[in-house]
Write a protein that holds these residues in place. Structure first.
Motif, PDB file in Angstrom:
ATOM      1  N   PRO A 141       0.815  -1.226   0.000  1.00  0.00           N
ATOM      2  CA  PRO A 141       0.000   0.000   0.000  1.00  0.00           C
ATOM      3  C   PRO A 141       0.842   1.267   0.000  1.00  0.00           C
ATOM      4  O   PRO A 141       0.522   2.243  -0.695  1.00  0.00           O
ATOM      5  N   ALA A 142       1.950   1.243   0.760  1.00  0.00           N
ATOM      6  CA  ALA A 142       2.829   2.417   0.797  1.00  0.00           C
ATOM      7  C   ALA A 142       3.500   2.629  -0.561  1.00  0.00           C
ATOM      8  O   ALA A 142       3.675   3.770  -1.016  1.00  0.00           O
ATOM      9  N   LEU A 143       3.860   1.526  -1.221  1.00  0.00           N
ATOM     10  CA  LEU A 143       4.506   1.600  -2.535  1.00  0.00           C
ATOM     11  C   LEU A 143       3.569   2.250  -3.556  1.00  0.00           C
ATOM     12  O   LEU A 143       3.942   3.199  -4.249  1.00  0.00           O
ATOM     13  N   ILE A 144       2.343   1.733  -3.615  1.00  0.00           N
ATOM     14  CA  ILE A 144       1.374   2.279  -4.570  1.00  0.00           C
ATOM     15  C   ILE A 144       0.968   3.694  -4.171  1.00  0.00           C
ATOM     16  O   ILE A 144       0.836   4.584  -5.018  1.00  0.00           O
ATOM     17  N   GLY A 145       0.807   3.920  -2.881  1.00  0.00           N
ATOM     18  CA  GLY A 145       0.441   5.250  -2.407  1.00  0.00           C
ATOM     19  C   GLY A 145       1.490   6.287  -2.747  1.00  0.00           C
ATOM     20  O   GLY A 145       1.167   7.436  -3.074  1.00  0.00           O
ATOM     21  N   GLY A 146       2.769   5.881  -2.688  1.00  0.00           N
ATOM     22  CA  GLY A 146       3.854   6.796  -3.050  1.00  0.00           C
ATOM     23  C   GLY A 146       3.784   7.222  -4.509  1.00  0.00           C
ATOM     24  O   GLY A 146       3.996   8.395  -4.834  1.00  0.00           O
ATOM     25  N   LYS A 147       3.465   6.260  -5.373  1.00  0.00           N
ATOM     26  CA  LYS A 147       3.349   6.573  -6.808  1.00  0.00           C
ATOM     27  C   LYS A 147       2.187   7.542  -7.046  1.00  0.00           C
ATOM     28  O   LYS A 147       2.304   8.496  -7.820  1.00  0.00           O
ATOM     29  N   VAL A 148       1.068   7.278  -6.377  1.00  0.00           N
ATOM     30  CA  VAL A 148      -0.105   8.149  -6.520  1.00  0.00           C
ATOM     31  C   VAL A 148       0.221   9.555  -6.027  1.00  0.00           C
ATOM     32  O   VAL A 148      -0.122  10.557  -6.680  1.00  0.00           O
ATOM     33  N   PHE A 149       0.884   9.639  -4.881  1.00  0.00           N
ATOM     34  CA  PHE A 149       1.239  10.937  -4.320  1.00  0.00           C
ATOM     35  C   PHE A 149       2.142  11.720  -5.263  1.00  0.00           C
ATOM     36  O   PHE A 149       1.992  12.944  -5.410  1.00  0.00           O
ATOM     37  N   PHE A 150       3.094  11.019  -5.913  1.00  0.00           N
ATOM     38  CA  PHE A 150       3.997  11.702  -6.838  1.00  0.00           C
ATOM     39  C   PHE A 150       3.222  12.352  -7.979  1.00  0.00           C
ATOM     40  O   PHE A 150       3.493  13.490  -8.369  1.00  0.00           O
ATOM     41  N   PHE A 151       2.234  11.646  -8.521  1.00  0.00           N
ATOM     42  CA  PHE A 151       1.487  12.211  -9.645  1.00  0.00           C
ATOM     43  C   PHE A 151       0.554  13.342  -9.201  1.00  0.00           C
ATOM     44  O   PHE A 151       0.274  14.259  -9.983  1.00  0.00           O
ATOM     45  N   ILE A 152       0.081  13.278  -7.961  1.00  0.00           N
ATOM     46  CA  ILE A 152      -0.670  14.419  -7.430  1.00  0.00           C
ATOM     47  C   ILE A 152       0.253  15.625  -7.301  1.00  0.00           C
ATOM     48  O   ILE A 152      -0.093  16.744  -7.696  1.00  0.00           O
ATOM     49  N   LEU A 153       1.452  15.379  -6.764  1.00  0.00           N
ATOM     50  CA  LEU A 153       2.450  16.438  -6.649  1.00  0.00           C
ATOM     51  C   LEU A 153       2.812  16.995  -8.023  1.00  0.00           C
ATOM     52  O   LEU A 153       2.923  18.216  -8.207  1.00  0.00           O
TER      53      LEU A 153
END
Length: 382
Positions: free
Chosen positions: A175-187
């Motif tokens: 979950p942290a791995l996928i969440g990190g990718k999602v956060f990057f694209f939001i950023l």
């Protein structure tokens, strides 16, 4: 020593590119081939080194930054359905075809999974250069191909991380791995929409030479670094989207005209040459069938998988075939994954060199296939 290697790389790539164009093929094909010729596999004039890899990385970042500048965001959004279908097809079929074959060659289940994931990767850098040369980059096919390559990269990076967490015991939170990718694209979305325009506007007012160009490059390399270092996203993804962001500002033409000469005249040639530096023909005869079989599978699986995805998204058979061909190149993305596999034991040492050559073959066949399928929309060759 490296100063002399700069002379060799620039001279060799420009001459090779010229003769390849004279033979009716994109210049990028000759530039990659000359890298094999002047590299360790044959003449040995150029050797791999940290500074060589640095120049190569700068080259591919600038190449994708320029691709972003030339990409119309509206066209990219309009072809997002096609990009999703192409990316999914281009990931599923290579894994499905490679996995049983790898088992047949005596690899373990974990090693077979890793080989399948490595061949599911896509490096669109070569396709971008080819499409630009033949005048198809600013087309709906080009937009679908670019979008699919970005999605493909994200899917494979996540799958590789998940696989390695199980296969080599890395303690990774999915979950942290996928969440990190999602956060990057939001950023990335926030930076593209609300940071880049005022940043460039303010930077362009500085009373120093080439302030606008410097500001654009700062943004490009900053997001490339943040994406790779903190979120495990390939540098080319951040560079590509920053290019799109700057392409939507009044500074687009100025930045493009200033960056393109720097990239094409110095750094991009090193990227093409670096692809051939990992080639070696030692021990090939003992693994010739591995090389032949997986080369065929690597080409066919992307061509069919991504091509069917494009057809399901509404493209014609010709366009679907061209998009599938554009997804074949594994390039530097798969080379990095192969290196990870070797160091972690997920790619046997005796299969590493054949796998590298398979990756090189997919990179070599992509430019002539794109040219043959799409044709040339322009007589001007860079």
């Amino acid at each position: 020593m490296f100063i002399f290697q700069i002379v060799i790389v620039l001279l060799a790539t420009k001459i090779a590119g010229h003769f390849t164009v004279r033979l009716g093929q994109p210049s990028v094909l000759g530039k990659i081939l000359i890298g094999i010729i002047i590299g360790p596999a044959m003449l040995g004039w150029i050797v791999d080194s940290e500074i060589m890899q640095t120049f190569s990385q700068i080259g591919v970042i600038l190449l994708m930054f320029l691709a972003g500048l030339e990409t119309d965001l509206e066209d990219l959004n309009a072809n997002m359905k096609g990009a999703i279908f192409v990316a999914i097809g281009g990931v599923i079929l290579p894994i499905a075809m490679s996995y049983p074959l790898a088992l047949a060659f005596g690899l373990t289940q974990g090693q077979a999974i890793f080989v399948g994931l490595t061949l599911a990767a896509t490096s669109v850098s070569i396709s971008v250069q080819t499409l630009s040369e033949i005048g198809w980059l600013k087309s709906k096919e080009g937009s679908a191909l670019l979008g699919a390559a970005v999605l493909d990269d994200i899917i494979v990076v996540v799958l590789i991380a998940i696989a390695m967490s199980f296969l080599v015991g890395d303690d990774v939170s999915i979950p942290a791995l996928i969440g990190g990718k999602v956060f990057f694209f939001i950023l990335l979305f926030v930076v593209m929409k609300w940071v880049i325009p005022p940043f460039l506007k303010a930077f362009s007012r500085l009373r120093v030479t080439e302030s606008l160009l410097s500001g654009a490059l700062i943004a490009c390399f900053a997001l490339a670094y943040v994406g790779e270092h903190y979120f495990g996203i390939a540098t080319i993804i951040g560079a590509f989207f920053i290019g799109i962001a700057i392409g939507r500002t009044p500074f687009k033409e100025t930045v493009e005209h200033k960056v393109e000469p720097i990239a094409s005249s110095l750094f991009v040639p090193f990227f093409f040459v670096s692809i051939g530096l990992s080639v070696t023909f030692a021990g090939i005869t003992e693994n010739i069938w591995f090389l032949v079989v997986f080369s065929i599978v690597a080409i066919i699986s992307k061509l069919i998988g991504s091509g069917i995805g494009a057809k399901l998204a509404g493209f014609s058979w010709k366009s679907s075939t061209g998009i599938g061909a554009g997804m074949i190149s594994r390039g530097e993305v798969a080379l990095i994954l192969a290196g990870m596999g070797l160091s972690s034991g997920l790619l046997p040492a005796e299969d590493y060199t054949p796998m590298v050559i398979v990756i090189i073959i997919t990179t070599l066949v992509t430019p002539p296939m794109l040219k043959g399928i799409f044709g040339d929309r322009t007589h001007y060759q860079k």
